[in-house]
Scaffold this motif. Sequence first.
Motif, short mmCIF file in Angstrom:
data_model
loop_
_atom_site.label_atom_id
_atom_site.label_comp_id
_atom_site.label_asym_id
_atom_site.label_seq_id
_atom_site.Cartn_x
_atom_site.Cartn_y
_atom_site.Cartn_z
N GLY A 1 0.72 -1.24 0.16
CA GLY A 1 -0.10 0.04 0.02
C GLY A 1 0.94 1.19 0.07
N LEU A 2 2.19 1.27 0.09
CA LEU A 2 2.98 2.37 -0.01
C LEU A 2 3.06 2.76 -1.31
CD1 LEU A 2 4.73 4.35 1.64
CD2 LEU A 2 6.68 2.47 1.45
N LEU A 3 2.59 4.03 -1.60
CA LEU A 3 2.96 4.65 -2.89
C LEU A 3 4.05 5.27 -3.07
CD1 LEU A 3 -0.90 5.64 -3.60
CD2 LEU A 3 0.28 3.52 -4.25
N GLY A 4 4.59 6.11 -2.17
CA GLY A 4 5.78 7.09 -2.38
C GLY A 4 6.16 7.56 -1.06
N ILE A 5 7.32 8.25 -1.31
CA ILE A 5 7.96 8.87 -0.08
C ILE A 5 8.63 10.06 -0.38
CG2 ILE A 5 9.56 8.97 1.53
CD1 ILE A 5 9.71 5.84 1.62
N THR A 6 8.16 11.22 0.08
CA THR A 6 8.54 12.66 -0.17
C THR A 6 9.65 12.99 0.92
OG1 THR A 6 6.70 13.24 -1.24
CG2 THR A 6 7.96 14.93 -0.32
N THR A 7 10.68 13.48 0.59
CA THR A 7 11.84 13.84 1.63
C THR A 7 12.49 14.95 0.97
OG1 THR A 7 13.51 12.65 0.17
CG2 THR A 7 12.16 11.28 2.19
N ASP A 8 13.24 15.62 1.92
CA ASP A 8 14.36 16.48 1.41
C ASP A 8 15.39 15.95 0.46
OD1 ASP A 8 15.95 15.43 3.27
OD2 ASP A 8 15.92 17.25 4.91
N ASN A 9 16.46 16.66 0.26
CA ASN A 9 17.53 16.13 -0.74
C ASN A 9 18.67 15.44 0.00
OD1 ASN A 9 15.92 16.76 -3.12
ND2 ASN A 9 16.36 18.64 -2.79
N ALA A 10 18.51 15.16 1.39
CA ALA A 10 19.60 14.47 1.96
C ALA A 10 20.04 13.34 1.35
CB ALA A 10 19.37 14.35 3.62
N SER A 11 21.24 13.12 1.17
CA SER A 11 21.69 11.71 0.61
C SER A 11 21.35 10.58 1.42
CB SER A 11 23.09 11.53 0.49
OG SER A 11 23.78 11.89 1.74
N SER A 12 21.00 10.63 2.93
CA SER A 12 20.45 9.67 3.50
C SER A 12 19.24 9.06 3.29
CB SER A 12 20.68 9.97 5.10
OG SER A 12 19.87 11.04 5.36
N ASN A 13 18.43 10.04 2.86
CA ASN A 13 17.05 9.80 2.27
C ASN A 13 17.16 8.89 1.08
OD1 ASN A 13 15.48 10.82 4.38
ND2 ASN A 13 15.94 12.97 3.28
N TYR A 14 18.01 9.01 0.29
CA TYR A 14 18.21 8.16 -1.09
C TYR A 14 18.68 6.54 -0.63
CZ TYR A 14 17.52 12.08 -3.80
OH TYR A 14 16.85 13.38 -4.33
N SER A 15 19.71 6.54 0.62
CA SER A 15 20.02 5.36 1.09
C SER A 15 18.76 4.66 1.86
CB SER A 15 20.89 5.56 1.97
OG SER A 15 22.33 6.16 1.39
N MET A 16 17.90 5.54 2.57
CA MET A 16 16.71 4.96 3.11
C MET A 16 15.82 4.43 2.26
SD MET A 16 13.25 6.03 3.86
CE MET A 16 13.27 7.39 3.40
N THR A 17 15.43 4.69 1.12
CA THR A 17 14.71 4.36 -0.04
C THR A 17 15.15 3.12 -0.65
OG1 THR A 17 15.26 5.92 -1.52
CG2 THR A 17 13.46 6.38 -0.32
N ARG A 18 16.42 3.12 -0.85
CA ARG A 18 16.88 1.88 -1.23
C ARG A 18 16.60 0.66 -0.20
NH1 ARG A 18 20.83 5.46 -3.07
NH2 ARG A 18 22.30 4.71 -1.54
N GLU A 19 17.01 1.00 0.91
CA GLU A 19 16.82 -0.17 2.15
C GLU A 19 15.49 -0.38 2.25
OE1 GLU A 19 18.96 -1.74 4.16
OE2 GLU A 19 20.33 -0.92 2.57
N LEU A 20 14.33 0.49 1.98
CA LEU A 20 13.23 0.19 1.91
C LEU A 20 12.73 -0.64 0.89
CD1 LEU A 20 10.24 0.78 3.20
CD2 LEU A 20 10.40 2.46 1.76
N GLN A 21 13.33 -0.53 -0.11
CA GLN A 21 13.01 -1.35 -1.50
C GLN A 21 13.67 -2.71 -1.27
OE1 GLN A 21 14.47 0.09 -5.09
NE2 GLN A 21 14.79 -1.91 -6.02
N SER A 22 14.92 -3.04 -0.68
CA SER A 22 15.34 -4.29 -0.23
C SER A 22 14.47 -4.98 0.91
CB SER A 22 16.89 -4.16 0.47
OG SER A 22 17.71 -3.52 -0.77
N THR A 23 13.81 -4.08 1.89
CA THR A 23 13.15 -4.75 2.75
C THR A 23 11.62 -5.13 2.18
OG1 THR A 23 14.31 -3.34 4.57
CG2 THR A 23 11.91 -4.32 5.06
N LEU A 24 11.25 -4.30 1.50
CA LEU A 24 9.99 -4.91 0.95
C LEU A 24 10.11 -6.03 -0.14
CD1 LEU A 24 8.20 -1.25 0.54
CD2 LEU A 24 7.72 -2.95 1.98
N GLU A 25 11.03 -5.92 -1.00
CA GLU A 25 11.22 -7.31 -1.92
C GLU A 25 11.48 -8.27 -1.19
OE1 GLU A 25 14.39 -5.62 -4.73
OE2 GLU A 25 12.88 -4.63 -5.89
#
Length: 81
Positions: free
Chosen positions: A11-35
């Motif tokens: 049910g998670l459609l998307g995530i809006t964040t600021d441009n901190a590089s840690s947020n890009y790392s977080m979304t990649r980890e989220l992808q791995s966790t969900l997959e």
Amino acid sequence: MLGRFELTDGGLLGITTDNASSNYSMTRELQSTLEASGIEYPALRNHIPCMVHVIQMALGAFMSSLGVKCRTKSWEAHECD
């Protein structure tokens, strides 16, 4: 957190964040966790950088190129003239 907010079923459609590089790392980890749970989540497509932060960064670069200097106030970190 995904379980707490019942987002483990895709049910998670998307995530809006600021441009901190840690947020890009977080979304990649989220992808791995969900997959790992069998849920397809393309992080690159579903991560939406906040437009306000993009505009703020562009405006800051523009003001800097004009030589606008900022001053510090007690209640704010910076305020530009």
